[in-house]
Design a protein around this motif. Structure first.
Motif, PDB file in Angstrom:
ATOM      1  N   UNK A 267       0.837  -1.202   0.000  1.00  0.00           N
ATOM      2  CA  UNK A 267       0.000   0.000   0.000  1.00  0.00           C
ATOM      3  C   UNK A 267       0.874   1.255   0.000  1.00  0.00           C
ATOM      4  N   UNK A 268       2.099   1.118   0.483  1.00  0.00           N
ATOM      5  CA  UNK A 268       3.005   2.259   0.611  1.00  0.00           C
ATOM      6  C   UNK A 268       3.544   2.724  -0.736  1.00  0.00           C
ATOM      7  N   UNK A 269       3.727   1.800  -1.713  1.00  0.00           N
ATOM      8  CA  UNK A 269       4.570   2.125  -2.873  1.00  0.00           C
ATOM      9  C   UNK A 269       3.833   2.439  -4.181  1.00  0.00           C
ATOM     10  N   UNK A 270       3.067   1.508  -4.799  1.00  0.00           N
ATOM     11  CA  UNK A 270       2.555   1.748  -6.157  1.00  0.00           C
ATOM     12  C   UNK A 270       1.729   3.015  -6.315  1.00  0.00           C
ATOM     13  N   UNK A 271       0.968   3.381  -5.292  1.00  0.00           N
ATOM     14  CA  UNK A 271       0.112   4.565  -5.422  1.00  0.00           C
ATOM     15  C   UNK A 271       0.931   5.824  -5.661  1.00  0.00           C
ATOM     16  N   UNK A 272       2.133   5.874  -5.095  1.00  0.00           N
ATOM     17  CA  UNK A 272       2.997   7.046  -5.290  1.00  0.00           C
ATOM     18  C   UNK A 272       3.393   7.160  -6.767  1.00  0.00           C
ATOM     19  N   UNK A 273       3.675   6.029  -7.403  1.00  0.00           N
ATOM     20  CA  UNK A 273       3.990   6.058  -8.825  1.00  0.00           C
ATOM     21  C   UNK A 273       2.800   6.459  -9.664  1.00  0.00           C
ATOM     22  N   UNK A 274       1.619   5.990  -9.268  1.00  0.00           N
ATOM     23  CA  UNK A 274       0.387   6.316 -10.002  1.00  0.00           C
ATOM     24  C   UNK A 274       0.162   7.822 -10.065  1.00  0.00           C
ATOM     25  N   UNK A 275       0.171   8.482  -8.902  1.00  0.00           N
ATOM     26  CA  UNK A 275      -0.076   9.928  -8.892  1.00  0.00           C
ATOM     27  C   UNK A 275       1.059  10.693  -9.546  1.00  0.00           C
ATOM     28  N   UNK A 276       2.247  10.096  -9.556  1.00  0.00           N
ATOM     29  CA  UNK A 276       3.361  10.719 -10.259  1.00  0.00           C
ATOM     30  C   UNK A 276       3.145  10.737 -11.761  1.00  0.00           C
ATOM     31  N   UNK A 277       2.635   9.640 -12.309  1.00  0.00           N
ATOM     32  CA  UNK A 277       2.352   9.591 -13.748  1.00  0.00           C
ATOM     33  C   UNK A 277       1.236  10.570 -14.111  1.00  0.00           C
ATOM     34  N   UNK A 278       0.223  10.670 -13.254  1.00  0.00           N
ATOM     35  CA  UNK A 278      -0.857  11.622 -13.513  1.00  0.00           C
ATOM     36  C   UNK A 278      -0.306  13.048 -13.540  1.00  0.00           C
ATOM     37  N   UNK A 279       0.621  13.352 -12.633  1.00  0.00           N
ATOM     38  CA  UNK A 279       1.220  14.677 -12.608  1.00  0.00           C
ATOM     39  C   UNK A 279       2.124  14.958 -13.787  1.00  0.00           C
ATOM     40  N   UNK A 280       2.766  13.926 -14.304  1.00  0.00           N
ATOM     41  CA  UNK A 280       3.677  14.092 -15.437  1.00  0.00           C
ATOM     42  C   UNK A 280       2.927  14.251 -16.748  1.00  0.00           C
ATOM     43  N   UNK A 281       1.778  13.648 -16.852  1.00  0.00           N
ATOM     44  CA  UNK A 281       1.044  13.588 -18.111  1.00  0.00           C
ATOM     45  C   UNK A 281       0.878  14.921 -18.847  1.00  0.00           C
ATOM     46  N   UNK A 282       0.462  16.012 -18.190  1.00  0.00           N
ATOM     47  CA  UNK A 282       0.253  17.263 -18.930  1.00  0.00           C
ATOM     48  C   UNK A 282       1.524  17.857 -19.532  1.00  0.00           C
ATOM     49  N   UNK A 283       2.679  17.399 -19.055  1.00  0.00           N
ATOM     50  CA  UNK A 283       3.951  17.973 -19.499  1.00  0.00           C
ATOM     51  C   UNK A 283       4.651  17.151 -20.569  1.00  0.00           C
ATOM     52  N   UNK A 284       3.984  16.102 -21.070  1.00  0.00           N
ATOM     53  CA  UNK A 284       4.561  15.234 -22.094  1.00  0.00           C
ATOM     54  C   UNK A 284       4.000  15.626 -23.462  1.00  0.00           C
ATOM     55  N   UNK A 285       4.862  15.658 -24.486  1.00  0.00           N
ATOM     56  CA  UNK A 285       4.449  16.106 -25.823  1.00  0.00           C
ATOM     57  C   UNK A 285       4.582  15.047 -26.907  1.00  0.00           C
ATOM     58  N   UNK A 286       5.620  14.232 -26.889  1.00  0.00           N
ATOM     59  CA  UNK A 286       5.821  13.236 -27.936  1.00  0.00           C
ATOM     60  C   UNK A 286       4.748  12.162 -27.915  1.00  0.00           C
ATOM     61  N   UNK A 287       4.319  11.732 -29.114  1.00  0.00           N
ATOM     62  CA  UNK A 287       3.218  10.765 -29.138  1.00  0.00           C
ATOM     63  C   UNK A 287       3.643   9.388 -28.641  1.00  0.00           C
ATOM     64  N   UNK A 288       4.877   8.992 -28.864  1.00  0.00           N
ATOM     65  CA  UNK A 288       5.336   7.700 -28.348  1.00  0.00           C
ATOM     66  C   UNK A 288       5.498   7.762 -26.833  1.00  0.00           C
ATOM     67  N   UNK A 289       5.945   8.920 -26.351  1.00  0.00           N
ATOM     68  CA  UNK A 289       6.100   9.079 -24.907  1.00  0.00           C
ATOM     69  C   UNK A 289       4.744   9.091 -24.223  1.00  0.00           C
TER      70      UNK A 289
END
Length: 416
Positions: A267-289
């Motif tokens: 419970x301590x670990x995966x959720x932190x990665x999840x919200x990190x990806x959500x936060x990164x999403x708006x700043x990504x531009x390449x279609x493969x990325x």
């Protein structure tokens, strides 16, 4: 396949007549494989044979199944099924002799095998050229330069999850499973096999292999750096849970003790990665990325949902050796992460008050989400504050005794 089962149950003394086969085809006229690859219409096959076959000499050429292709063909399905068909045909030498005598049952078995192999060979051009476009835009950049550092930051968490899941379920880590991925990074501290029941071990084993796949996907798209030093010791987890409860637990929390303890530690670990990806999403531009991020986010979200559901089913149970329920543990960990992240409520346990529930109507919280039922998001700085356990992105510790790797994490370490 029904005809095949009749054939395989018999011996060379047991034969199936043409009338029996025709009756069988009328009773079960069509078979559709589960992934809708194609159907074999036995009734139409028999009809074609009756209409077109004029002599025994032409029977072998015309006695073929009527094939209807639908959607896409899964090549792995045909390879596996083809191997099984060949194995069935070669079971007895007497089967081959029966085929030479022109008996219909063996004929159908071999023809079915041949048809499957032909479709397997067809599948590459059929799926690639006609029905499986890439879905990528015709213009634009696949991986923009600015995307690389942002996506590579996630490599730190993927290493953490991969090693933790691998060691707990298999008893060894990346250095055995995928020795090229760590890139000579130091082995984790204190990782070991967990005492898991079969169900929990199966779950974590699947998660482990998914994390290896995540690292491979990241490596092939944006590249990875060497594995940072990770502290996966029971002592480190004990400190995290002590901080969450505000006092030392007795006995000290040990994630490797049993299935419940391990799932609480997950419970301590995966959720932190999840919200990190959500936060990164708006700043990504390449279609493969973008495709990479979406794929990673989907699986990480699924893992977190499985963990939360596992704990939710046991929410009111006391955690062995402690006078706290499973729900108490989740709320304490979520509270600690909110405190360390220092950016408000972005984390919730499996039980919450109605004002925080879905549409303000639920106290159950199987999926953690904000007021609009959207996933919370965190920045790299917030994530490092939590994973370091220090509440400061400039002060390493916790899971990363010497700090995380990659440009973004290293820049925080350089700051005063």
């Amino acid at each position: 396949m029904e005809l095949l089962s009749i054939y395989m149950k018999g011996t060379e003394e047991i034969s199936v007549s043409q009338d029996q086969l025709h009756h069988q085809a009328q009773q079960t006229p069509s078979y559709q494989f589960s992934d809708q690859c194609f159907s074999i219409d036995l009734a139409k096959s028999q009809q074609l044979n009756d209409e077109q076959t004029g002599s025994v000499e032409t029977k072998e050429k015309l006695n073929v199944a009527y094939i209807t292709l639908e959607n896409e063909i899964g090549s792995e399905v045909w390879m596996g099924l083809g191997r099984e068909m060949e194995k069935a045909y070669r079971t007895k030498d007497s089967n081959k002799e029966s085929f030479r005598r022109g008996e219909m049952n063996e004929d159908l078995v071999l023809v079915t095998y041949m048809v499957l192999n032909e479709i397997f060979l067809m599948s590459f051009s059929y799926t690639t050229n006609t029905y499986c476009p890439s879905g990528y835009p015709e213009e634009g950049v696949g991986v923009e330069k600015e995307d690389i550092d942002k996506m590579q930051f996630a490599v730190n968490l993927e290493f953490l999850e991969a090693e933790y899941f691998l060691w707990a379920s298999y008893g060894f880590g990346l250095d055995v499973v995928a020795p090229n991925l760590p890139m000579s990074g130091p082995p984790p501290i204190g990782a070991r096999k967990a005492n898991l029941d079969q169900l929990t071990n199966n779950i974590i084993m699947e998660f482990a292999n998914q994390e290896v796949g995540h690292l491979r996907s990241l490596n092939s798209t944006v590249g990875v750096f060497s594995r940072p030093l990770l502290d996966l010791s029971a002592k480190n987890f004990a400190k995290i849970f002590d901080d969450a409860f505000g006092h030392k637990l007795a006995p000290p929390f040990d994630p490797y003790r049993d299935s419940m303890s391990y799932m609480l530690s997950c419970y301590v670990i995966p959720y932190v990665g999840l919200v990190g990806y959500v936060g990164t999403n708006p700043n990504i531009n390449g279609y493969e990325t973008k495709r990479l991020l979406a794929g990673l986010l989907g699986v990480e979200s699924g893992q977190d949902a499985v963990i939360r559901m596992y704990l939710y089913e046991r929410a009111t149970e006391l955690v062995p050796l402690y006078q706290y329920t499973v729900a108490d543990f989740t709320s304490r960990i979520s509270g600690l992460r909110n405190k360390l992240g220092n950016c408000g409520i972005k984390d919730e346990g499996i039980y919450i008050q109605p004002p925080l529930g879905a549409e303000n109507r639920t106290t159950s919280n199987i999926l953690s989400a904000d007021f609009g039922s959207l996933s919370y998001k965190r920045t790299p700085a917030e994530i490092l504050r939590i994973l370091y356990g220090s509440g400061d992105e400039h002060v390493p510790g916790g899971f990363y005794p010497k700090g995380a790797n990659g440009k973004i994490a290293k820049e925080f370490l350089k700051e005063p």
